[in-house]
Design a protein around this motif. Structure first.
Motif, PDB file in Angstrom:
ATOM      1  N   VAL A 250       9.648 -12.066  48.878  1.00 48.23           N
ATOM      2  CA  VAL A 250      11.018 -12.062  49.445  1.00 48.23           C
ATOM      3  C   VAL A 250      10.906 -11.908  50.904  1.00 48.23           C
ATOM      4  O   VAL A 250      10.109 -11.066  51.439  1.00 48.23           O
ATOM      5  CB  VAL A 250      12.050 -11.055  49.123  1.00 48.23           C
ATOM      6  CG1 VAL A 250      13.464 -11.223  49.601  1.00 48.23           C
ATOM      7  CG2 VAL A 250      12.287 -10.985  47.517  1.00 48.23           C
ATOM      8  N   ASN A 251      11.602 -12.734  51.733  1.00 42.73           N
ATOM      9  CA  ASN A 251      11.918 -12.590  53.108  1.00 42.73           C
ATOM     10  C   ASN A 251      13.211 -12.273  53.189  1.00 42.73           C
ATOM     11  O   ASN A 251      14.448 -13.060  53.122  1.00 42.73           O
ATOM     12  CB  ASN A 251      11.621 -14.314  53.720  1.00 42.73           C
ATOM     13  CG  ASN A 251      12.304 -14.289  55.096  1.00 42.73           C
ATOM     14  OD1 ASN A 251      12.425 -15.392  55.539  1.00 42.73           O
ATOM     15  ND2 ASN A 251      12.374 -13.059  55.884  1.00 42.73           N
ATOM     16  N   PHE A 267      17.630  -2.393  48.137  1.00 42.14           N
ATOM     17  CA  PHE A 267      16.679  -3.613  47.521  1.00 42.14           C
ATOM     18  C   PHE A 267      15.446  -3.275  48.041  1.00 42.14           C
ATOM     19  O   PHE A 267      14.442  -3.673  47.380  1.00 42.14           O
ATOM     20  CB  PHE A 267      17.297  -4.975  48.172  1.00 42.14           C
ATOM     21  CG  PHE A 267      16.617  -6.043  47.529  1.00 42.14           C
ATOM     22  CD1 PHE A 267      16.770  -6.858  46.487  1.00 42.14           C
ATOM     23  CD2 PHE A 267      15.568  -6.580  48.164  1.00 42.14           C
ATOM     24  CE1 PHE A 267      16.329  -7.843  45.983  1.00 42.14           C
ATOM     25  CE2 PHE A 267      14.895  -7.649  47.962  1.00 42.14           C
ATOM     26  CZ  PHE A 267      15.192  -8.362  46.782  1.00 42.14           C
ATOM     27  N   ILE A 268      15.287  -2.715  49.584  1.00 40.77           N
ATOM     28  CA  ILE A 268      14.119  -2.606  49.995  1.00 40.77           C
ATOM     29  C   ILE A 268      13.399  -1.611  49.346  1.00 40.77           C
ATOM     30  O   ILE A 268      12.269  -1.684  49.110  1.00 40.77           O
ATOM     31  CB  ILE A 268      14.155  -2.418  51.449  1.00 40.77           C
ATOM     32  CG1 ILE A 268      14.826  -3.553  52.405  1.00 40.77           C
ATOM     33  CG2 ILE A 268      12.905  -1.995  52.042  1.00 40.77           C
ATOM     34  CD1 ILE A 268      15.230  -3.304  53.705  1.00 40.77           C
ATOM     35  N   HIS A 272       9.978  -3.108  48.053  1.00 41.31           N
ATOM     36  CA  HIS A 272       9.197  -3.148  49.196  1.00 41.31           C
ATOM     37  C   HIS A 272       7.596  -3.917  49.099  1.00 41.31           C
ATOM     38  O   HIS A 272       7.285  -4.583  50.006  1.00 41.31           O
ATOM     39  CB  HIS A 272       8.910  -1.965  49.800  1.00 41.31           C
ATOM     40  CG  HIS A 272       8.261  -0.939  48.872  1.00 41.31           C
ATOM     41  ND1 HIS A 272       7.183  -0.683  48.921  1.00 41.31           N
ATOM     42  CD2 HIS A 272       8.819   0.065  48.055  1.00 41.31           C
ATOM     43  CE1 HIS A 272       6.690   0.350  48.134  1.00 41.31           C
ATOM     44  NE2 HIS A 272       7.741   0.488  47.497  1.00 41.31           N
ATOM     45  N   SER A 273       7.111  -3.923  47.751  1.00 47.04           N
ATOM     46  CA  SER A 273       5.994  -4.393  47.722  1.00 47.04           C
ATOM     47  C   SER A 273       5.802  -5.890  47.510  1.00 47.04           C
ATOM     48  O   SER A 273       4.730  -6.636  47.570  1.00 47.04           O
ATOM     49  CB  SER A 273       5.079  -3.742  46.391  1.00 47.04           C
ATOM     50  OG  SER A 273       5.936  -4.288  45.365  1.00 47.04           O
ATOM     51  N   TYR A 312       6.411   1.174  55.884  1.00 45.93           N
ATOM     52  CA  TYR A 312       6.181  -0.078  55.088  1.00 45.93           C
ATOM     53  C   TYR A 312       5.503  -1.065  56.263  1.00 45.93           C
ATOM     54  O   TYR A 312       5.652  -0.897  57.556  1.00 45.93           O
ATOM     55  CB  TYR A 312       7.516  -0.870  55.021  1.00 45.93           C
ATOM     56  CG  TYR A 312       8.486   0.124  53.926  1.00 45.93           C
ATOM     57  CD1 TYR A 312       7.795   0.391  52.747  1.00 45.93           C
ATOM     58  CD2 TYR A 312      10.045   0.066  53.845  1.00 45.93           C
ATOM     59  CE1 TYR A 312       8.403   0.955  51.635  1.00 45.93           C
ATOM     60  CE2 TYR A 312      10.496   0.784  52.836  1.00 45.93           C
ATOM     61  CZ  TYR A 312       9.747   1.244  51.705  1.00 45.93           C
ATOM     62  OH  TYR A 312      10.740   1.894  50.727  1.00 45.93           O
ATOM     63  N   GLN A 313       4.849  -1.817  55.856  1.00 46.98           N
ATOM     64  CA  GLN A 313       3.917  -2.536  56.457  1.00 46.98           C
ATOM     65  C   GLN A 313       4.399  -3.950  56.947  1.00 46.98           C
ATOM     66  O   GLN A 313       3.858  -4.790  57.864  1.00 46.98           O
ATOM     67  CB  GLN A 313       2.410  -2.861  55.995  1.00 46.98           C
ATOM     68  CG  GLN A 313       1.690  -1.460  55.821  1.00 46.98           C
ATOM     69  CD  GLN A 313       1.274  -0.748  57.243  1.00 46.98           C
ATOM     70  OE1 GLN A 313       0.979  -1.100  58.058  1.00 46.98           O
ATOM     71  NE2 GLN A 313       1.889   0.435  57.247  1.00 46.98           N
TER      72      GLN A 313
END
Length: 346
Positions: A250-251, A267-268, A272-273, A312-313
């Motif tokens: 997902v963008n 949602f994040i 997130h992965s 988060y990366q």
């Protein structure tokens, strides 16, 4: 023409060399660091509209942004792709911005809009779109591109202290498998870690095995059309896109997500992965307008702080879509958004 300074003669070529030598120090000392409290802040080149890529690169360097989400139309134009009046061929869907059906940068704000539902293209429609002369010309050009052309463009960007982390390659249903393969070759050649795309569910299904073959994530750009099951807008559509393959991601456009009356924070945390990158913008809820940052309903500050706290990366990329104020320009407004991010993470 020659220019005299004291007893030294300068040609136009000399002047050009001097100009290059005087570019920001980031070029001399390596990559620009625009990571703030662990959050990689960058921008999508869409934010700069129809500016030439050379001018966009300079703007990144001047603003201090070291991470780029590069629109494929900007890249291909710089590499000599055939140009067409009114956008690119259907193989890449280049005529539309990352927001899909949203208003583009600087467009007049309007009232609430209806959410269209478009049927999936038929085989006949796909065949007709692929056979359009401009589609054929662009596709043939893409198949002729050499890896050295990507390497040359990558060097120009890197020499400015900027890294391409994401290639934005929009796709519609008429894109061929060869062009999807080309998108991955292009992304790798430019040094990108992932592809972002505005597309529809039939394409998301087709992309999944190709992404897995290349072991590269594809982030499907979301917008606020929750009515069309073939658009990434509703929570159900995100789940469907992710179900097609482990390299489908997902963008997340937190502006469109907020406009669809969803909570980007939740949602994040959950996904997130599978997030390739964020798009940062400020919109009103209930399918409302793009706003100057801080005047809408999107929790930009809270999202950035979450990304910092959880380490988060994925990058958080500025996407400029609000109306440019009189007397300003795109570069100035991207810088303004960058300053917002700095304050949000202070």
């Amino acid at each position: 023409m020659r220019f005299r300074k004291d007893r030294t003669m300068f040609t136009r070529r000399d002047i050009g060399k001097i100009a290059l030598a005087s570019l920001p120090l980031a070029r001399a000392f390596g990559a620009i660091d625009s990571k703030i409290k662990g959050v990689q802040i960058g921008a999508i080149t869409y934010s700069f509209g129809n500016m030439e890529l050379a001018d966009i690169i300079k703007a990144y360097s001047d603003i201090g942004l070291g991470e780029m989400e590069l629109m494929s139309n900007h890249a291909e134009t710089a590499m000599g792709a055939p140009s067409f009046q009114g956008g690119r061929g259907p193989g890449g869907g280049q005529g539309r911005g990352p927001g899909g059906q949203g208003r583009g940068p600087g467009a007049p704000a309007g009232g609430r809009r209806e959410l269209p539902v478009r049927p999936v293209m038929t085989e006949e429609q796909i065949e007709a779109a692929r056979n359009q002369p401009r589609a054929v010309e662009l596709r043939n050009w893409r198949m002729s591109v050499k890896d050295s052309q990507f390497a040359d463009l990558k060097k120009k960007i890197n020499d400015a202290g900027v890294q391409v982390e994401i290639l934005c390659f929009n796709m519609n249903e008429a894109i061929t498998d060869d062009e999807i393969e080309y998108a991955f070759r292009m992304a790798k050649g430019l040094g990108a870690k992932a592809i972002s795309t505005s597309t529809r569910m039939p394409v998301a299904r087709r992309v999944a095995p190709i992404a897995e073959h290349h072991t590269m994530m594809v982030g499907f750009h979301g917008h606020d059309n929750v009515a069309d099951p073939n658009e990434t807008g509703s929570l159900e559509s995100y789940a469907q896109a992710l179900s097609y393959g482990k390299y489908n991601g997902v963008n997340l456009d937190i502006g469109h997500f907020t406009s669809a009356n969803y909570d980007p924070i939740a949602f994040i945390k959950e996904h997130h992965s599978r997030i390739t990158n964020l798009h940062l913008k400020d919109k009103k809820k209930d399918h409302g307008d793009n706003m100057v940052w801080g005047e809408g309903d999107t929790p930009i500050q809270a999202v950035l702080q979450l990304c910092s706290r959880e380490k988060y990366q994925f990058p958080a990329n500025i996407e400029l879509e609000y109306r440019i104020p009189e007397g300003s320009d795109r570069a100035a407004e991207v810088k303004r958004c960058f300053e917002f991010c700095k304050k949000a993470l202070a």
